[in-house]
Structures are given as structure tokens and as C-alpha cells.
Design an enzyme around this catalytic site. Structure first.
Site, PDB file in Angstrom:
ATOM      1  N   ASP A 254       0.853  -1.183   0.000  1.00 19.10           N
ATOM      2  CA  ASP A 254       0.000   0.000   0.000  1.00 19.10           C
ATOM      3  C   ASP A 254       0.892   1.236   0.000  1.00 19.10           C
ATOM      4  O   ASP A 254       1.855   1.318   0.775  1.00 19.10           O
ATOM      5  CB  ASP A 254      -0.899  -0.015   1.247  1.00 19.10           C
ATOM      6  CG  ASP A 254      -1.949   1.079   1.209  1.00 19.10           C
ATOM      7  OD1 ASP A 254      -3.069   0.795   0.764  1.00 19.10           O
ATOM      8  OD2 ASP A 254      -1.641   2.213   1.632  1.00 19.10           O
ATOM      9  N   ASN A 262      -2.220  13.219  -3.274  1.00 15.89           N
ATOM     10  CA  ASN A 262      -3.291  13.731  -4.134  1.00 15.89           C
ATOM     11  C   ASN A 262      -3.734  15.131  -3.708  1.00 15.89           C
ATOM     12  O   ASN A 262      -3.913  16.027  -4.540  1.00 15.89           O
ATOM     13  CB  ASN A 262      -4.494  12.786  -4.094  1.00 15.89           C
ATOM     14  CG  ASN A 262      -4.388  11.663  -5.115  1.00 15.89           C
ATOM     15  OD1 ASN A 262      -3.748  11.812  -6.147  1.00 15.89           O
ATOM     16  ND2 ASN A 262      -5.014  10.542  -4.821  1.00 15.89           N
ATOM     17  N   ASP A 271      -1.717  10.135 -10.058  1.00 10.31           N
ATOM     18  CA  ASP A 271      -1.774   9.131 -11.129  1.00 10.31           C
ATOM     19  C   ASP A 271      -0.373   8.735 -11.584  1.00 10.31           C
ATOM     20  O   ASP A 271      -0.107   7.567 -11.890  1.00 10.31           O
ATOM     21  CB  ASP A 271      -2.565   9.677 -12.315  1.00 10.31           C
ATOM     22  CG  ASP A 271      -4.056   9.764 -12.025  1.00 10.31           C
ATOM     23  OD1 ASP A 271      -4.489   9.217 -10.990  1.00 10.31           O
ATOM     24  OD2 ASP A 271      -4.778  10.388 -12.829  1.00 10.31           O
ATOM     25  N   GLU A 297      -4.749   2.590  -4.092  1.00  9.14           N
ATOM     26  CA  GLU A 297      -3.290   2.634  -3.995  1.00  9.14           C
ATOM     27  C   GLU A 297      -2.742   1.331  -3.431  1.00  9.14           C
ATOM     28  O   GLU A 297      -1.643   1.283  -2.893  1.00  9.14           O
ATOM     29  CB  GLU A 297      -2.845   3.811  -3.117  1.00  9.14           C
ATOM     30  CG  GLU A 297      -3.216   3.713  -1.654  1.00  9.14           C
ATOM     31  CD  GLU A 297      -4.601   4.243  -1.314  1.00  9.14           C
ATOM     32  OE1 GLU A 297      -4.843   4.512  -0.133  1.00  9.14           O
ATOM     33  OE2 GLU A 297      -5.438   4.383  -2.230  1.00  9.14           O
TER      34      GLU A 297
END
Length: 410
Positions: A254, A262, A271, A297
Site C-alpha cells: 500500500d 493527491n 496518477d 493505492e
């Protein structure tokens, strides 16, 4: 003869359409070339009476059909073995041309002449049979194609005795089309050609559908398998590993503080980080490993032929390599990291049990400060998960949703 030519044209158009639809279908383009050569051979033979069957025309008929068979074999080698044995195919083709020169002066009704003439065709076709035999995956479709190719090759060897039984192939070349043998020979050729074209067409369509399915199974951002596709591939891999009794391990990873990435740098940078991590996983993936993006993620890796110690080293190398990457593409000085949980799967263990265990290991890695690797601990609760059998298609999502409770986000 006219029917054979018409069939050749129809088949030719079909393979051209396959090749243009999917540019990766190079075998289809070779089979398209085979159709061109086959139709050319048929057209020359069909127009022979007005041309009085000159020696050059007779050779052109023979050579064009030899080219046709060679193209079929080349396409089969490309499809099944991803390479073309240029030297063997060249030798077989040249041997066929030399054989024609050697038998050209023998009487038309000679059994030896007929066997050498048709045997050369059969040998070229058997080169294609060898490709299917060596590269087939034992599926029903491949078995059918192998049987049809064998029938196609044997068809040529059946013609000489049939010629003798039916009274020959005509005293002169111009008389051939009027003989009973010509009718039987052309009918046989039409039947095996239809069967072969149908088998090759099915094989090509199956490959195209497989390519389309594969594209839909790939997460476009990370390049890893989607969650459902990952589940399917894991099921196949676990069945194979249990049958071969080889070790396998599971890694759950993770990205750390991904929501912060973000929120701070924007989703475009987020991204890019996902894409960079996916590319890293692909570069580490070995043959037989399965990599999937099972959450925003979050990624899962099934390592084949791998024990716990090797899996831990694998995860540690992933962790350190990702930490050293400029995952934001120079848009920020922020260094992205990831946390990893690792477990070795037990013999015949259900995926759900191993996933539950590695999920807890990942939680421990997050709780320990992130950017680290943790091995799963033995847990008596795993027995409950093992009793559940194979994981359902949406089990990964359910497990992930359940895991949110009590875990520090990111």
C-alpha cells in the site's frame, strides 16, 4: 477448380480482415499470403487449356502452391513458437523445387512421379504440423487444428493411389481436368481446405478475443491486472502450484500517505505515482508471478515458486527501490514510499486465509511507521478463513472495506 479458386478468394479476404483488425496477428497475414499464392496456382491451372500447358505454366502452378503451403507453415510457427525456422523451411521448399525438376520428364501416369510431386507438398505441410505439435497448449481448439493439419498433409499422400485406382490423370496435361481423378482430387482439396481455413480462422478469432479480454483485464493506469482479473489468475496459479507442490507467497502493498499526495500535488501527480509503482512491479515480476491493483493505492502480488524468506527479500527490494525513485517525475521533492505485508501460503491453503493473514501484516507495517516490510504471524483465526474455500470475485473489495476500520489511513 472454379469452386476452389472462389473458396481461396473468400478465405483470403477473411484472413486479411483479421490481420488488419489486429496488427499483432502476423500469422493471419501469412495465411493471407498463402491464399494469394494458392489462388494464383488455381487460376493458372484453370486457364491452362487455352495456354496449352506450357512447361513454364506447369512449373508456376507447382511453385505457387508450394509457396502457399510454406506460408501456412510459417504462420503456424509464428503463432505457436513465435519464431520462423528459416533454414529448414528454405531447405524443404528448395528440395520441392529440385524434386519437380527431377520428375518433370517422367510419364504423367507414373506412380513415382505422383508420389514425389504430392510428397513434396505433404512435407511442406508437415513442417506446419510440427509447429502446432510443439507449441500447442493441448486445448480442444489446438487439438482440432493439429488433426486438421495432419489430414491436410496426408491428403496429398492419398492422391497417388487414388489416381491409379481411377485410371490415371490423363494422357496429356490438357486432359487432366476431364478425368475422374481430377474431380475426386479437387473435391478432396476443397474439403480439407475448408476444414483448415475454418480451424485457422477459429484459432485467429480466439487469439483476437483473448487479446481483447487481456486488454480489458489490465488497469490502464498501473499496468497491473484489475481486481477481478487478478482473482482469476490467482485461482489458476494456485491450482498449478498445488498440483506441482511448489511454494508460493503473497505480498500486499500500500502506498504511504497517498491521499496526502493527491491533496497536496493534485490527482495528476497521484496518477503518475501509481503508474511509476505499477511499472516498478512489472519490472520485478517474474514468469509465473501475478500482480494486481486491488484498490486505489493497494497492490497484491502472488509469487510463484517462492518461500517466505525470498518473498521478504523481494518486498524489501521493492520498498527500497520505490523509495529511491522520483515517483512524481520531478514535480516535487517529496519521496513516495510504500508498506508491505508478506506471508508464505500453506499447501492447499485457500486464498482468503492467506489474504487475511497478509492483510494483518500490512496493518502492522503501517502501524510501525510505514515504509517497511512485515511478515505475517501465525494466527489461529486463519482456520475460519480456510474453511471458507476459494475467495469470491468481490471478496478482495469486501476485505479491503472491512480493513478500513482501525487502520491508520495511508
Amino acid at each position: 477448380m472454379a469452386i476452389n479458386v472462389a473458396l481461396g478468394v473468400a478465405i483470403m479476404v477473411s484472413f486479411l480482415a483479421f490481420g488488419l483488425f489486429d496488427r499483432n496477428q502476423k500469422p493471419a497475414l501469412w495465411w493471407f499470403a498463402a491464399c494469394i499464392a494458392g489462388v494464383a496456382s488455381g487460376l493458372i491451372e484453370y486457364s491452362m487449356p487455352p495456354l496449352e500447358y506450357t512447361a513454364i505454366a506447369r512449373f508456376a502452378i507447382y511453385a505457387c502452391f508450394a509457396v502457399c503451403l510454406s506460408c501456412i507453415s510459417i504462420g503456424l510457427w509464428l503463432r505457436y513458437l513465435r519464431r520462423v525456422p528459416v533454414l529448414p523451411i528454405t531447405i524443404v521448399f528448395m528440395a520441392a523445387i529440385v524434386s519437380y525438376a527431377l520428375i518433370s520428364e517422367l510419364p504423367r501416369g507414373s506412380l513415382l512421379r505422383a508420389f514425389v510431386y504430392q510428397g513434396s507438398y505433404s512435407t511442406i505441410a508437415l513442417v506446419g504440423v510440427a509447429a502446432v505439435w510443439r507449441g500447442m497448449d493441448r486445448s480442444a481448439l489446438d487439438r482440432t487444428l493439429l488433426a486438421v493439419m495432419l489430414l491436410f498433409a496426408l491428403n496429398f499422400l492419398m492422391k497417388p493411389p487414388i489416381m491409379v485406382l481411377l485410371g490415371g490423370n490423363g494422357g496429356l496435361a490438357q486432359d487432366y481436368l476431364a478425368t475422374d481423378y481430377a474431380m475426386v482430387s479437387q473435391t478432396m482439396m476443397a474439403i480439407v481446405t475448408i476444414l483448415l481455413a475454418f480451424a485457422l480462422g477459429l484459432r485467429t478469432m480466439a487469439d483476437i478475443l483473448g487479446t481483447i479480454q487481456k486488454r480489458s483485464d489490465i488497469d490502464r493506469l498501473s499496468g497491473a491486472l484489475t481486481r477481478d482479473a487478478f482473482h482469476r489468475e490467482v485461482s489458476r496459479s494456485l491450482w498449478q502450484a498445488d498440483r506441482e507442490r511448489t511454494p508460493k507467497a503473497l505480498i500486499l502493498c500500500d502506498l504511504d500517505h497517498f491521499k496526502l499526495v493527491n491533496d497536496t500535488f493534485g490527482h495528476q501527480v497521484g496518477d503518475l505515482v501509481i503508474a511509476q509503482f505499477g511499472a516498478l512491479l512489472e519490472s520485478f515480476r517474474r514468469p509465473g508471478d501475478v500482480v494486481g491493483r486491488i484498490g486505489g493505492e493497494e497492490f497484491c502480488i502472488l509469487l510463484s515458486r517462492c518461500d517466505e524468506g525470498t518473498a521478504r527479500l523481494f518486498a524489501e527490494q521493492l520498498r527500497s527501490t520505490f523509495e529511491s525513485l522520483d515517483a512524481t517525475g520531478g514535480r516535487s521533492a517529496h519521496r513516495c514510499t510504500a508498506s508491505f505485508g508478506v506471508t508464505e501460503m500453506r499447501p492447499a491453503e485457500a486464498f482468503e486465509a492467506a489474504f487475511s493473514r497478509v492483510d494483518k501484516a500490512l496493518y502492522e507495517a503501517k502501524s510501525a511507521g510505514r515504509n517497511c516490510v512485515r511478515l505475517a504471524r501465525p494466527d489461529i483465526d486463519d482456520q475460519d478463513a480456510e474453511a471458507g474455500g476459494a475467495v469470491e470475485p468481490d471478496a478482495l473489495q469486501k476485505r479491503r472495506s472491512f480493513r478500513v476500520v482501525g487502520r491508520t489511513q495511508g
